[in-house]
Design an enzyme around this catalytic site. Sequence first.
Site, PDB file in Angstrom:
ATOM      1  N   SER A 138       0.833  -1.201   0.000  1.00 21.64           N
ATOM      2  CA  SER A 138       0.000   0.000   0.000  1.00 21.64           C
ATOM      3  C   SER A 138       0.875   1.262   0.000  1.00 21.64           C
ATOM      4  O   SER A 138       1.730   1.417  -0.864  1.00 21.64           O
ATOM      5  CB  SER A 138      -0.946  -0.052   1.205  1.00 21.64           C
ATOM      6  OG  SER A 138      -1.919   0.953   1.152  1.00 21.64           O
ATOM      7  N   ASP A 170      -6.098  -3.849  -2.006  1.00 23.60           N
ATOM      8  CA  ASP A 170      -5.108  -3.498  -1.000  1.00 23.60           C
ATOM      9  C   ASP A 170      -4.262  -4.697  -0.546  1.00 23.60           C
ATOM     10  O   ASP A 170      -4.780  -5.676  -0.014  1.00 23.60           O
ATOM     11  CB  ASP A 170      -5.856  -2.899   0.201  1.00 23.60           C
ATOM     12  CG  ASP A 170      -4.952  -2.500   1.355  1.00 23.60           C
ATOM     13  OD1 ASP A 170      -3.723  -2.499   1.196  1.00 23.60           O
ATOM     14  OD2 ASP A 170      -5.502  -2.168   2.419  1.00 23.60           O
TER      15      ASP A 170
END
Length: 277
Positions: A43, A162
């Site tokens: 991320s 994610d």
Amino acid sequence: MQDTFQSALVVEGGAMRGIFAAGVLDNFIDNNYRPFDFCIGVSAGSTNLAAWLANQRGRSYRVITDYSCRPEFINFPRFVKGGHWLDLDWLWEITIEEIKIDAEAMMSQPIPLYVVTTKVNTGEAAYIKATADNLNELLKASCSVPVAYRHFPLINNEPMTDGGVADSIPVIKAYELGARDITVVLSRQFGYRKAPVRNKWLVKKMMSEFPALSEAMIRRAESYNKAIDFIENPPEDCSITVIAPPESFSVGRITTDQAKLNAGYQLGIEAINLQQV
């Protein structure tokens, strides 16, 4: 992937908490500190690493303290009306236009970057090597927080989300790849443990179209804490250096307070004495 890596740098995500790692990596640039065979980012950790590898000091700081704080990016009322809470489409478009990561510089240096994403259809982690061609979409996929961002970027025709869902701190993967000297940059104080999801039914309801992903989201705390266990008790043949924010670090996932962000960045700058790493 190769299996001859010895030294690795692993950087956790955490949205705006990434300001701490931005400071750490800008300090690395200031000191020309690059003793790693490869790096793995998740991320915001992956975007931080990409800017560091491209030698773009201050880019991550600017993205977090400026672009990410604008209402075009974070907008809860828009989310309530069916849009994105975190509009990555807008963020990627404007930052690519105005402060694009220098992919050519990143690829011309010798340290490879692996970016963690989560496979929507299986809930499994994917560890994908960044290239000049896939960089922008790969980083976007790793930062695509489920629910808050309503799309799933395609990587090799597979929907991704994610990376923190499946593997928030990929230190075990670094070890599996052969690293025996691992530096980990965390986004929370060392020793933090993630609590189990309390409303599992709500996660399953909100992600009913993606059951494998919802299960991965529910198991996230287990995966996170397993990584912390590994860091605290590594194998005998593995040495781990932890760089983590102190208790005074007060930045949360969607903090936009400039004073807190600047303080968090400074804590990253001052986090280590490079002679001791």
